[in-house]
Design a protein around this motif. Structure first.
Motif, PDB file in Angstrom:
ATOM      1  N   ILE A  38      41.687  43.171  33.471  1.00 47.81           N
ATOM      2  CA  ILE A  38      41.732  44.288  32.569  1.00 47.81           C
ATOM      3  C   ILE A  38      40.713  45.002  33.075  1.00 47.81           C
ATOM      4  CG2 ILE A  38      42.552  44.938  31.021  1.00 47.81           C
ATOM      5  CD1 ILE A  38      44.287  42.284  32.421  1.00 47.81           C
ATOM      6  N   GLU A  39      40.477  46.415  32.801  1.00 51.50           N
ATOM      7  CA  GLU A  39      39.238  47.425  32.722  1.00 51.50           C
ATOM      8  C   GLU A  39      39.575  48.270  32.332  1.00 51.50           C
ATOM      9  OE1 GLU A  39      37.493  45.336  36.757  1.00 51.50           O
ATOM     10  OE2 GLU A  39      38.284  47.312  36.747  1.00 51.50           O
ATOM     11  N   LEU A  40      38.651  49.040  31.017  1.00 46.73           N
ATOM     12  CA  LEU A  40      38.377  49.767  31.655  1.00 46.73           C
ATOM     13  C   LEU A  40      37.631  51.057  32.736  1.00 46.73           C
ATOM     14  CD1 LEU A  40      37.003  50.732  27.394  1.00 46.73           C
ATOM     15  CD2 LEU A  40      39.401  50.970  28.989  1.00 46.73           C
ATOM     16  N   GLN A  51      38.516  42.215  27.238  1.00 46.63           N
ATOM     17  CA  GLN A  51      37.981  40.689  26.710  1.00 46.63           C
ATOM     18  C   GLN A  51      39.301  40.608  26.585  1.00 46.63           C
ATOM     19  OE1 GLN A  51      36.184  38.258  27.860  1.00 46.63           O
ATOM     20  NE2 GLN A  51      34.930  40.408  29.006  1.00 46.63           N
ATOM     21  N   ARG A  52      40.705  39.141  27.275  1.00 47.81           N
ATOM     22  CA  ARG A  52      41.968  38.723  26.962  1.00 47.81           C
ATOM     23  C   ARG A  52      42.071  38.465  25.100  1.00 47.81           C
ATOM     24  NH1 ARG A  52      45.533  34.370  29.586  1.00 47.81           N
ATOM     25  NH2 ARG A  52      43.352  33.552  30.043  1.00 47.81           N
ATOM     26  N   GLY A  53      43.074  38.673  23.660  1.00 43.92           N
ATOM     27  CA  GLY A  53      42.386  37.987  23.311  1.00 43.92           C
ATOM     28  C   GLY A  53      44.140  37.259  22.651  1.00 43.92           C
ATOM     29  N   ALA A  54      44.442  37.820  21.487  1.00 38.46           N
ATOM     30  CA  ALA A  54      45.981  36.652  20.947  1.00 38.46           C
ATOM     31  C   ALA A  54      47.529  37.426  22.153  1.00 38.46           C
ATOM     32  CB  ALA A  54      46.253  37.162  19.121  1.00 38.46           C
ATOM     33  N   ALA A  55      47.446  36.600  21.877  1.00 44.94           N
ATOM     34  CA  ALA A  55      49.105  36.686  22.612  1.00 44.94           C
ATOM     35  C   ALA A  55      50.170  37.229  21.282  1.00 44.94           C
ATOM     36  CB  ALA A  55      50.141  35.219  23.241  1.00 44.94           C
ATOM     37  N   LEU A  56      50.876  38.929  21.938  1.00 46.45           N
ATOM     38  CA  LEU A  56      51.473  39.159  21.882  1.00 46.45           C
ATOM     39  C   LEU A  56      52.466  38.522  21.485  1.00 46.45           C
ATOM     40  CD1 LEU A  56      51.005  42.402  23.637  1.00 46.45           C
ATOM     41  CD2 LEU A  56      49.253  41.795  21.854  1.00 46.45           C
ATOM     42  N   THR A  57      53.178  38.861  19.632  1.00 47.19           N
ATOM     43  CA  THR A  57      54.266  38.595  19.211  1.00 47.19           C
ATOM     44  C   THR A  57      55.428  39.098  19.935  1.00 47.19           C
ATOM     45  OG1 THR A  57      53.095  38.023  17.123  1.00 47.19           O
ATOM     46  CG2 THR A  57      55.440  38.193  16.645  1.00 47.19           C
ATOM     47  N   GLY A  58      57.133  37.561  20.236  1.00 48.02           N
ATOM     48  CA  GLY A  58      57.683  38.291  20.787  1.00 48.02           C
ATOM     49  C   GLY A  58      57.652  38.639  22.447  1.00 48.02           C
ATOM     50  N   THR A 106      56.416  37.311  26.038  1.00 47.53           N
ATOM     51  CA  THR A 106      55.966  35.648  27.045  1.00 47.53           C
ATOM     52  C   THR A 106      54.879  37.058  28.017  1.00 47.53           C
ATOM     53  OG1 THR A 106      58.235  35.277  27.195  1.00 47.53           O
ATOM     54  CG2 THR A 106      56.620  34.554  28.781  1.00 47.53           C
ATOM     55  N   ASN A 107      53.722  35.635  28.269  1.00 47.02           N
ATOM     56  CA  ASN A 107      52.618  36.378  28.946  1.00 47.02           C
ATOM     57  C   ASN A 107      52.472  37.840  29.036  1.00 47.02           C
ATOM     58  OD1 ASN A 107      51.010  35.723  31.158  1.00 47.02           O
ATOM     59  ND2 ASN A 107      52.313  36.262  32.683  1.00 47.02           N
ATOM     60  N   ALA A 108      52.576  38.171  27.037  1.00 47.92           N
ATOM     61  CA  ALA A 108      51.679  39.445  27.160  1.00 47.92           C
ATOM     62  C   ALA A 108      50.433  38.981  26.080  1.00 47.92           C
ATOM     63  CB  ALA A 108      53.172  40.453  26.847  1.00 47.92           C
ATOM     64  N   PHE A 109      49.719  40.208  26.436  1.00 45.83           N
ATOM     65  CA  PHE A 109      48.402  40.074  25.592  1.00 45.83           C
ATOM     66  C   PHE A 109      47.561  41.198  24.975  1.00 45.83           C
ATOM     67  CE2 PHE A 109      48.668  36.390  28.153  1.00 45.83           C
ATOM     68  CZ  PHE A 109      48.888  34.838  27.737  1.00 45.83           C
ATOM     69  N   LEU A 110      46.705  41.028  24.162  1.00 45.49           N
ATOM     70  CA  LEU A 110      45.661  41.863  23.641  1.00 45.49           C
ATOM     71  C   LEU A 110      44.396  41.661  23.874  1.00 45.49           C
ATOM     72  CD1 LEU A 110      45.477  44.174  21.425  1.00 45.49           C
ATOM     73  CD2 LEU A 110      43.903  42.657  19.856  1.00 45.49           C
ATOM     74  N   TYR A 111      44.028  43.000  24.770  1.00 44.55           N
ATOM     75  CA  TYR A 111      42.708  43.410  25.842  1.00 44.55           C
ATOM     76  C   TYR A 111      41.625  43.859  25.043  1.00 44.55           C
ATOM     77  CZ  TYR A 111      44.294  40.186  29.648  1.00 44.55           C
ATOM     78  OH  TYR A 111      44.819  39.104  30.146  1.00 44.55           O
ATOM     79  N   SER A 112      40.751  43.493  24.605  1.00 44.43           N
ATOM     80  CA  SER A 112      40.400  44.767  23.822  1.00 44.43           C
ATOM     81  C   SER A 112      38.523  44.579  24.102  1.00 44.43           C
ATOM     82  CB  SER A 112      39.526  43.826  22.498  1.00 44.43           C
ATOM     83  OG  SER A 112      40.972  44.094  22.096  1.00 44.43           O
ATOM     84  N   GLY A 113      37.526  45.886  24.086  1.00 43.34           N
ATOM     85  CA  GLY A 113      36.689  45.899  24.804  1.00 43.34           C
ATOM     86  C   GLY A 113      36.182  47.114  24.170  1.00 43.34           C
ATOM     87  N   ASP A 114      34.335  48.082  24.449  1.00 42.49           N
ATOM     88  CA  ASP A 114      34.283  48.624  23.502  1.00 42.49           C
ATOM     89  C   ASP A 114      33.037  49.574  24.359  1.00 42.49           C
ATOM     90  OD1 ASP A 114      31.105  47.802  22.355  1.00 42.49           O
ATOM     91  OD2 ASP A 114      32.650  46.132  22.226  1.00 42.49           O
ATOM     92  N   VAL A 115      32.899  50.354  24.534  1.00 48.51           N
ATOM     93  CA  VAL A 115      32.252  51.172  24.733  1.00 48.51           C
ATOM     94  C   VAL A 115      31.230  52.149  24.564  1.00 48.51           C
ATOM     95  CG1 VAL A 115      33.167  51.268  26.975  1.00 48.51           C
ATOM     96  CG2 VAL A 115      33.426  53.279  25.491  1.00 48.51           C
ATOM     97  N   ALA A 116      29.975  52.563  23.982  1.00 51.34           N
ATOM     98  CA  ALA A 116      29.297  54.002  23.542  1.00 51.34           C
ATOM     99  C   ALA A 116      30.175  55.193  23.865  1.00 51.34           C
ATOM    100  CB  ALA A 116      27.970  54.265  23.932  1.00 51.34           C
ATOM    101  N   ALA A 117      29.937  55.961  22.259  1.00 55.53           N
ATOM    102  CA  ALA A 117      30.528  56.601  22.080  1.00 55.53           C
ATOM    103  C   ALA A 117      30.300  57.997  22.264  1.00 55.53           C
ATOM    104  CB  ALA A 117      30.809  56.859  20.448  1.00 55.53           C
ATOM    105  N   ASP A 118      29.573  58.303  23.951  1.00 59.42           N
ATOM    106  CA  ASP A 118      29.094  59.199  24.431  1.00 59.42           C
ATOM    107  C   ASP A 118      29.948  60.235  25.317  1.00 59.42           C
ATOM    108  OD1 ASP A 118      29.115  57.334  26.300  1.00 59.42           O
ATOM    109  OD2 ASP A 118      26.456  58.427  26.708  1.00 59.42           O
TER     110      ASP A 118
END
Length: 840
Positions: free
Chosen positions: A771-773, A789-796, A798-810
């Protein structure tokens, strides 16, 4: 597989055996030291043919006995032979740079090879690239084996009638008089076969020495074949689709079988254009039989070792075959692969499910290769657009087509005088050294040396042009007076422009003729005269192209300019050599971006010629004001007549106000210092950069070594990794529809945008995707891809996750879009898995 095959054609004269060894290696063509030897033996045949093997076949036995007793011939010949053997036995660049490489043989397939005029099996640019790269592979020690066809007639020879009409002739290519020998195994001439509908086609095999490298050729002119089948390899690019399909079966399927029959097991297969794409099927067939694997696994394994170079800039340039014709010829072969002809047809279609779509050889090459490249940076961009339909929803910038810009083999195209100057300033091994050293050393060349080189080259060209036109006019039935007037053509001291290429409308060979009166004034200026030598062929079926030839020929016959312009008929390798060694300025004005690369202008670099070209192909990346002149604004305008008119105006204006005055502005020593400054910059900085030595090194280190390693990994343990990749890609394709995005949240703080995205993977394994930006590149730059990056599984869920990342605000967070793409550590994405899911 040496000269034994044809030695019986030489009289048994002791003391001249070494001549056959030299004559059968086409390396003599780019080694000037051997020229004197062949001139000594038969100066007339040498001047007309440049073919040492023909000289040995036609010289009398008594003359051979004289040669055996002539101390000058013996001393010169044996010195050349000793130097030749030392070069071939010495370690080359590849052995020094990669002493233990994971690289065995490289098979280089091409429909045509331009090695020497003694072997006329080429048409133009594609053959030029193939021949020059094979020579560079020899110089560098890269283990390349060329594979092509030996044509009975080859490409047509051009004759001009009295009205300037182009006539096509097809003289016979006699193998006895060409530097080829039969391929022999266990003393017998190797004959191979492929299956055609209801019959077997027998193929004869030949070998050409190219220094350290070898070129293997096939032809169908075997007496065991039906008369029509004997002509399959008669003409290059002749006939209709059926003949072309037959030829490409011979090249790809027969060519791979030839290599295997002589014990060559290529680890890398380089397809120089899509004509040879059937080789990838035969390679997979080889693997499946050796490892008891099905075809689909074998294709995944072997594609890692295949490289496809495309030279086409327009969709119409790809070979296509309608389904009925393809079925007729390929059904038995497809059955032998175990997949049936419909599955093979699908490999060559943009939409595999469209049963009416024709089979595209380039699509097959892409679907069976691990890497694809265009032949200039601009052509890489164009090719990504051409092949974008194979990768739906992928950004065009990410279509997996790279670029390796072509080069030319400088020793083939330099004059003896240019060779001497380069040797004086940069040494014998200059083309094997790095570009910075060559550039630095050549800067020491004096203005006087450079101008003398240019002046001598121009005078040689004038002399050659007069002789060539005299023969050309006489053959066309001109009067003795007209033939004699060729001695008055051209001025050895006048600015000389060269224009030579295939005559096709997109190349705009008539751009300079848009205002004939203005051109006449330019040519006949008494203080600053200009002269132009033109050459080129139109395809025999290209009527508009032939009309352009006629237009130029008729212009040359205007008495007002007859001494200032010449059209040289039958543009071939020998004509090219004389032109690029003699002209001061090379002109090229195609419509951008329809010239994939264009190597003709590269050939003048080593001889001190300058370029005035459209910002297309190689010149788009090479041009700078200190090197020459440019046409165009770097944009595409199609075939807009108004733009053609505007560029014609620019062409005339720059010639009148910049090019011609610079040539004739002389200092106290009679040297045009400004012109010579451009010569020095062009020669020092562009010649090594646009050489085949650079291109072949780039292919080797960017593609060949990587392909060899990837193939070895997939082929190990009978293709275990290949089978794993196939399972991964099939499973992913089946389950892709279950993927979806959920909430997307963006928080900006401390000059960073943080993205938190909910992704529902459905039936897809999390390790099979990334999963990308994604954001488009700015100002033509590369796209931005940021892995999440894959984080915690989503509540409720199946096979769903929080994906997070950051980029410069330019940049605005709205510039970024989340996406899901296939991911496997050993797979080539998107070549092997083109799925993509966008968040919006």
């Amino acid at each position: 597989m040496a000269e034994e095959g044809f030695r019986y054609l030489l009289p048994p004269v002791k003391g001249i055996e070494f001549l056959a060894e030299l004559a059968l290696d086409t390396r003599w063509y780019w080694i000037h030291s051997a020229d004197e030897l062949w001139k000594l033996i038969d100066p007339e045949v040498w001047a007309l043919t440049r073919n040492p093997w023909l000289i040995l076949q036609t010289v009398s036995e008594s003359r051979l006995k004289e040669l055996a007793a002539d101390p000058k011939v013996q001393k010169l010949g044996r010195a050349i032979l000793e130097a030749y053997r030392q070069v071939l036995q010495a370690p080359a660049w590849f052995q020094a740079a990669h002493p233990q490489p994971p690289l065995g043989a490289v098979a280089y397939f091409c429909m045509e090879f331009m090695l020497t005029e003694a072997l006329p099996i080429y048409s133009g640019g594609l053959g030029n690239v193939a021949g020059d790269q094979l020579k560079a592979a020899s110089d560098l020690g890269v283990p390349v084996h060329g594979v092509g066809l030996l044509y009975q007639q080859g490409y047509f020879r051009q004759v001009l009638d009295r009205d300037g009409g182009q006539q096509a002739l097809y003289p016979h290519n006699d193998p006895v008089q060409m530097p080829v020998v039969p391929v022999r195994t266990d003393g017998e001439w190797l004959r191979l076969s492929i299956d055609l509908p209801g019959r077997k086609l027998w193929l004869r095999t030949w070998e050409v020495r190219v220094g350290r490298a070898r070129l293997y050729l096939l032809d169908s002119n075997d007496p065991a074949n039906l008369p029509a089948d004997r002509g399959i390899t008669s003409e290059l690019y002749g006939g209709g689709p059926e003949l072309r399909l037959q030829q490409e079966m011979v090249l790809g399927i027969g060519g791979w079988r030839l290599l295997r029959a002589i014990g060559v097991d290529p680890i890398v297969c380089h397809l120089n254009e899509g004509h040879a794409a059937f080789a990838v099927l035969e390679r997979a067939r080889d693997f499946m039989r050796a490892n008891q694997q099905p075809f689909d696994v074998a294709l995944v394994v072997t594609r890692a070792g295949n490289l496809f170079t495309t030279h086409t800039a327009v969709p119409a340039g790809f070979d296509r075959f309608e389904p009925g014709l393809f079925r007729t010829y390929m059904s038995p072969y497809a059955d032998d692969l175990g997949i049936g002809v419909d599955a093979v047809l699908a490999l060559g279609r943009g939409n595999p499910a469209d049963v009416s779509e024709s089979f595209n050889m380039a699509y097959l090459a892409i679907r069976a290769s691990g890497a694809v490249n265009g032949v200039s940076e601009l052509h890489g961009v164009v090719s990504r657009g051409l092949f974008a339909p194979l990768f739906p929803r992928w950004p065009v910038a990410e279509v997996p087509v790279g670029a390796v810009t072509n080069g030319v083999h400088a020793p083939t195209w330099d004059s003896a005088a240019a060779d001497a100057l380069w040797t004086k300033r940069c040494g014998q091994a200059r083309w094997l050294e790095g570009m910075p050293k060559v550039e630095q050393d050549f800067q020491k060349a004096t203005d006087a040396e450079l101008w003398q080189l240019r002046s001598n080259g121009r005078r040689d060209l004038v002399r050659w042009t007069r002789q060539r036109l005299a023969r050309q006019f006489a053959a066309a039935g001109a009067s003795a007076r007209e033939v004699g007037e060729t001695e008055q053509i051209f001025d050895p001291d006048a600015l000389t422009i060269g224009f030579a290429r295939r005559f096709a409308t997109y190349k705009r060979p008539n751009l300079l003729l848009r205002d004939p009166q203005r051109l006449m004034r330019l040519l006949t200026n008494p203080k600053m005269p200009v002269q132009i030598v033109v050459a080129g062929k139109a395809h025999p079926q290209d009527e508009p192209g032939k009309a352009l030839v006629r237009q130029w020929v008729q212009f040359t016959r205007d008495p007002a300019v007859a001494r200032h312009v010449a059209f040289v008929a039958d543009y071939d390798m020998s004509v090219t050599e004389n032109l690029v060694q003699g002209v001061d300025l090379w002109l090229n004005n195609p419509r951008r971006p329809w010239e994939a690369c264009g190597t003709s202008g590269m050939k003048v670099l080593v001889n001190g010629g300058l370029n005035f070209s459209e910002l297309d192909g190689w010149w788009a990346e090479a041009y700078a004001p200190e090197f020459g002149w440019a046409l165009g604004d770097g944009k595409e305008h199609g075939d807009d007549p108004a733009w053609d008119a505007a560029e014609a105006e620019t062409l005339y204006r720059l010639l009148e106000t910049e090019v011609v005055p610079l040539f004739y502005t002389r200092n106290g020593d009679g040297i045009p210092a400004g012109w010579v400054a451009k010569m020095r910059a062009s020669m020092a900085r562009l010649t090594p950069r646009f050489s085949t030595n650079r291109a072949v090194r780039e292919y080797t280190e960017k593609h060949y070594l990587a392909a060899a390693q990837a193939y070895a990994g997939r082929a190990a343990d009978k293709g275990r990794l290949g089978a794993e990749i196939l399972r991964w890609s099939r499973t992913l394709a089946q389950r892709w529809g279950t993927l979806r995005f959920g909430d997307v949240r963006v928080n900006t703080a401390k000059n960073r945008h943080r993205f938190d995205i909910h992704v529902y993977l459905g039936d897809v394994d999390a390790g099979s995707v990334a999963i990308e930006l994604y954001a488009e590149g700015l100002d033509g730059g590369a796209p931005v891809r940021v892995p999440l990056q894959r984080g915690a599984a989503l509540t409720g869920a199946t096979n769903a996750f929080l994906y997070s990342g950051d980029v410069a605000a330019d940049r605005s967070p709205n510039d970024y879009t989340a996406r899901v793409v296939p991911a496997h550590p050993a797979a080539m994405v998107p070549l092997e898995a083109a799925q993509i899911l966008w968040e919006r």
